[in-house]
Design a protein around this motif. Structure first.
Motif, mmCIF file in Angstrom:
data_model
loop_
_atom_site.group_PDB
_atom_site.id
_atom_site.type_symbol
_atom_site.label_atom_id
_atom_site.label_comp_id
_atom_site.label_asym_id
_atom_site.label_seq_id
_atom_site.Cartn_x
_atom_site.Cartn_y
_atom_site.Cartn_z
ATOM 1 N N GLU A 144 -7.753 0.321 -15.691
ATOM 2 C CA GLU A 144 -8.629 0.939 -14.757
ATOM 3 C C GLU A 144 -9.061 0.021 -13.912
ATOM 4 O OE1 GLU A 144 -11.462 2.483 -17.533
ATOM 5 O OE2 GLU A 144 -10.583 4.307 -18.119
ATOM 6 N N VAL A 145 -9.513 0.602 -12.710
ATOM 7 C CA VAL A 145 -9.758 -0.223 -11.498
ATOM 8 C C VAL A 145 -11.262 -1.043 -11.956
ATOM 9 C CG1 VAL A 145 -10.533 -0.423 -9.117
ATOM 10 C CG2 VAL A 145 -8.703 0.900 -9.808
ATOM 11 N N GLU A 146 -11.466 -2.226 -11.711
ATOM 12 C CA GLU A 146 -12.698 -2.824 -12.014
ATOM 13 C C GLU A 146 -13.655 -2.613 -10.998
ATOM 14 O OE1 GLU A 146 -9.186 -5.723 -12.673
ATOM 15 O OE2 GLU A 146 -9.640 -4.067 -11.461
ATOM 16 N N LEU A 154 0.701 -1.109 -0.028
ATOM 17 C CA LEU A 154 0.083 -0.100 0.070
ATOM 18 C C LEU A 154 0.795 1.295 -0.054
ATOM 19 C CD1 LEU A 154 -2.978 -0.957 2.459
ATOM 20 C CD2 LEU A 154 -2.997 -0.638 -0.182
ATOM 21 N N ARG A 155 2.072 1.331 0.705
ATOM 22 C CA ARG A 155 2.767 2.413 0.611
ATOM 23 C C ARG A 155 3.526 2.688 -0.547
ATOM 24 N NH1 ARG A 155 3.234 7.130 1.486
ATOM 25 N NH2 ARG A 155 5.150 8.564 2.106
ATOM 26 N N THR A 156 3.913 1.535 -1.248
ATOM 27 C CA THR A 156 4.248 1.515 -2.663
ATOM 28 C C THR A 156 3.447 2.056 -3.674
ATOM 29 O OG1 THR A 156 5.832 -0.372 -2.400
ATOM 30 C CG2 THR A 156 5.240 0.008 -4.488
ATOM 31 N N ALA A 157 2.123 1.526 -3.543
ATOM 32 C CA ALA A 157 0.987 2.159 -4.251
ATOM 33 C C ALA A 157 0.852 3.703 -4.120
ATOM 34 C CB ALA A 157 -0.396 1.655 -3.897
ATOM 35 N N GLN A 158 0.847 4.157 -2.755
ATOM 36 C CA GLN A 158 0.783 5.581 -2.528
ATOM 37 C C GLN A 158 1.970 6.513 -3.014
ATOM 38 O OE1 GLN A 158 0.881 5.569 1.772
ATOM 39 N NE2 GLN A 158 -1.237 6.536 1.763
ATOM 40 N N LEU A 159 3.423 5.760 -3.141
ATOM 41 C CA LEU A 159 4.483 6.510 -3.640
ATOM 42 C C LEU A 159 4.560 6.483 -5.024
ATOM 43 C CD1 LEU A 159 7.024 5.113 -1.353
ATOM 44 C CD2 LEU A 159 6.382 7.459 -1.182
ATOM 45 N N GLN A 214 -13.897 -0.791 -6.797
ATOM 46 C CA GLN A 214 -13.877 0.647 -6.939
ATOM 47 C C GLN A 214 -14.297 1.223 -5.649
ATOM 48 O OE1 GLN A 214 -16.326 1.832 -10.171
ATOM 49 N NE2 GLN A 214 -14.676 1.309 -11.636
ATOM 50 N N ARG A 215 -15.099 0.425 -4.731
ATOM 51 C CA ARG A 215 -15.119 0.882 -3.305
ATOM 52 C C ARG A 215 -14.023 1.045 -2.832
ATOM 53 N NH1 ARG A 215 -16.183 -3.670 0.746
ATOM 54 N NH2 ARG A 215 -15.544 -5.688 -0.509
ATOM 55 N N PHE A 216 -13.034 0.436 -2.983
ATOM 56 C CA PHE A 216 -11.605 0.601 -2.317
ATOM 57 C C PHE A 216 -10.734 1.781 -2.801
ATOM 58 C CE2 PHE A 216 -12.554 -3.994 -1.749
ATOM 59 C CZ PHE A 216 -12.417 -3.815 -0.424
ATOM 60 N N LEU A 217 -11.324 2.419 -3.824
ATOM 61 C CA LEU A 217 -10.650 3.633 -4.402
ATOM 62 C C LEU A 217 -10.636 4.902 -3.353
ATOM 63 C CD1 LEU A 217 -11.941 3.630 -8.135
ATOM 64 C CD2 LEU A 217 -9.614 3.507 -7.261
ATOM 65 N N GLY A 218 -9.808 5.833 -3.668
ATOM 66 C CA GLY A 218 -9.789 6.824 -3.007
ATOM 67 C C GLY A 218 -8.448 7.347 -3.146
ATOM 68 N N SER A 219 -7.899 8.701 -2.581
ATOM 69 C CA SER A 219 -6.837 9.110 -2.771
ATOM 70 C C SER A 219 -5.691 8.208 -2.196
ATOM 71 C CB SER A 219 -6.610 10.693 -2.406
ATOM 72 O OG SER A 219 -5.515 11.233 -2.320
ATOM 73 N N GLY A 243 1.494 6.583 -6.865
ATOM 74 C CA GLY A 243 0.455 7.085 -7.362
ATOM 75 C C GLY A 243 -0.458 5.895 -8.125
ATOM 76 N N SER A 244 -0.438 4.761 -7.794
ATOM 77 C CA SER A 244 -1.090 3.671 -8.472
ATOM 78 C C SER A 244 -2.365 3.286 -7.773
ATOM 79 C CB SER A 244 -0.479 2.656 -8.461
ATOM 80 O OG SER A 244 -1.088 1.544 -9.101
ATOM 81 N N GLU A 245 -3.557 3.975 -8.317
ATOM 82 C CA GLU A 245 -4.990 3.974 -7.616
ATOM 83 C C GLU A 245 -5.290 2.150 -7.744
ATOM 84 O OE1 GLU A 245 -6.936 5.469 -6.042
ATOM 85 O OE2 GLU A 245 -6.471 7.674 -6.495
ATOM 86 N N TYR A 246 -4.961 1.693 -9.040
ATOM 87 C CA TYR A 246 -5.286 0.293 -9.325
ATOM 88 C C TYR A 246 -4.727 -0.708 -8.135
ATOM 89 C CZ TYR A 246 -6.076 -4.012 -12.036
ATOM 90 O OH TYR A 246 -6.401 -5.313 -12.498
ATOM 91 N N GLU A 247 -3.238 -0.447 -7.956
ATOM 92 C CA GLU A 247 -2.412 -1.030 -7.146
ATOM 93 C C GLU A 247 -3.108 -0.791 -5.519
ATOM 94 O OE1 GLU A 247 1.776 -2.260 -7.397
ATOM 95 O OE2 GLU A 247 1.955 -0.615 -6.231
ATOM 96 N N TRP A 248 -3.461 0.294 -5.246
ATOM 97 C CA TRP A 248 -3.926 0.675 -4.181
ATOM 98 C C TRP A 248 -5.412 -0.087 -3.860
ATOM 99 C CZ3 TRP A 248 -2.759 3.293 0.510
ATOM 100 C CH2 TRP A 248 -4.011 3.716 1.196
ATOM 101 N N ALA A 249 -6.191 0.038 -4.676
ATOM 102 C CA ALA A 249 -7.626 -0.561 -4.425
ATOM 103 C C ALA A 249 -7.617 -2.142 -4.330
ATOM 104 C CB ALA A 249 -8.521 -0.304 -5.818
ATOM 105 N N HIS A 250 -6.715 -2.717 -5.198
ATOM 106 C CA HIS A 250 -6.508 -4.174 -4.949
ATOM 107 C C HIS A 250 -5.986 -4.607 -3.784
ATOM 108 C CE1 HIS A 250 -7.911 -6.011 -8.966
ATOM 109 N NE2 HIS A 250 -7.714 -4.640 -9.186
ATOM 110 N N HIS A 251 -4.906 -4.046 -3.328
ATOM 111 C CA HIS A 251 -4.212 -4.364 -2.354
ATOM 112 C C HIS A 251 -4.996 -3.887 -0.715
ATOM 113 C CE1 HIS A 251 -1.256 -6.879 -3.664
ATOM 114 N NE2 HIS A 251 -1.286 -6.271 -4.739
#
Length: 199
Positions: free
Chosen positions: A170-172, A70-75, A176-181, A77-85
């Motif tokens: 794009e996030v499936e 998740l920290r990697t996704a933040q750094l 999408q409910r896990f999306l967010g900045s 800027g990967s919304e897809y990686e963030w949402a899945h993880h």
């Protein structure tokens, strides 16, 4: 928009079908990343082997690994990686408060010694500047085998974030409910200490 068409979840070739079967064993459909990589079945199989090894064969705590991803996704800027993880973190009992404060981990008391050492390494690996000090601290608290696992984990998900961007994924809807900045407004990233070599 995806830059390649996402191949069907019922593939014709045996290599892709075998990879996709692992998703069915987990009770879900193959995700967009795998359906895009399926244009090259042999590379899909190689990628999936490492991904599954890091997820299911690693000996480090799964919750710690998900925090690092998740920290990697933040750094990155990967919304897809963030949402899945973010979904995987929730499934592996990562406390919501730790996720919410992740960008500000340096100034938070929520994270233990191992988490702090691991998150420092995430940031330094992202900068392609992992220091001897950070590596030694991770090895001290985790041991050599776990250090190898975690370095490989971070490097892998740095690459994954870049593949996702390159493929235009794009996030499936299911995620999408896990999306967010990925860089939470209520938890701005804390400035990292300046290295003497940068002064």
């Amino acid at each position: 928009m995806a830059r390649l068409p996402l191949l069907p979840i019922e593939p014709a070739d045996e290599v892709t079908a075998a990879v996709f079967d692992t998703f069915r064993l987990e009770g879900r459909d193959p995700i967009a990343l795998y359906r895009a990589l399926a244009h090259s079945p042999l590379m899909l199989r190689a990628y999936a082997g490492l991904a599954r090894g890091l997820r299911y064969e690693a000996q480090t705590p799964r919750a710690l690994r998900e925090l690092m991803i998740l920290r990697t996704a933040q750094l990155t800027g990967s919304e897809y990686e963030w949402a899945h993880h973010r979904a995987m973190a929730a499934a592996n009992d990562v406390p919501e408060e730790k996720v919410r404060m992740l960008a500000a981990w340096r100034s938070s008391t929520l994270y233990d010694e191992r988490e702090r050492a691991a998150l420092r390494c995430v940031e330094e690996i992202h900068d392609v500047a992992l220091s001897d000090e950070a590596f030694a601290e991770l090895e001290r608290v985790m041991g050599a085998p776990s250090t190898v696992e975690l370095v490989l984990l971070v490097a892998f998900y740095e690459a994954v974030a870049r593949m996702i961007q390159a493929l235009g994924l794009e996030v499936e809807p299911a995620y999408q409910r896990f999306l967010g900045s990925v860089e939470r407004d209520d938890a701005p990233a804390t400035p990292r200490p300046t290295k003497e070599s940068d002064q």
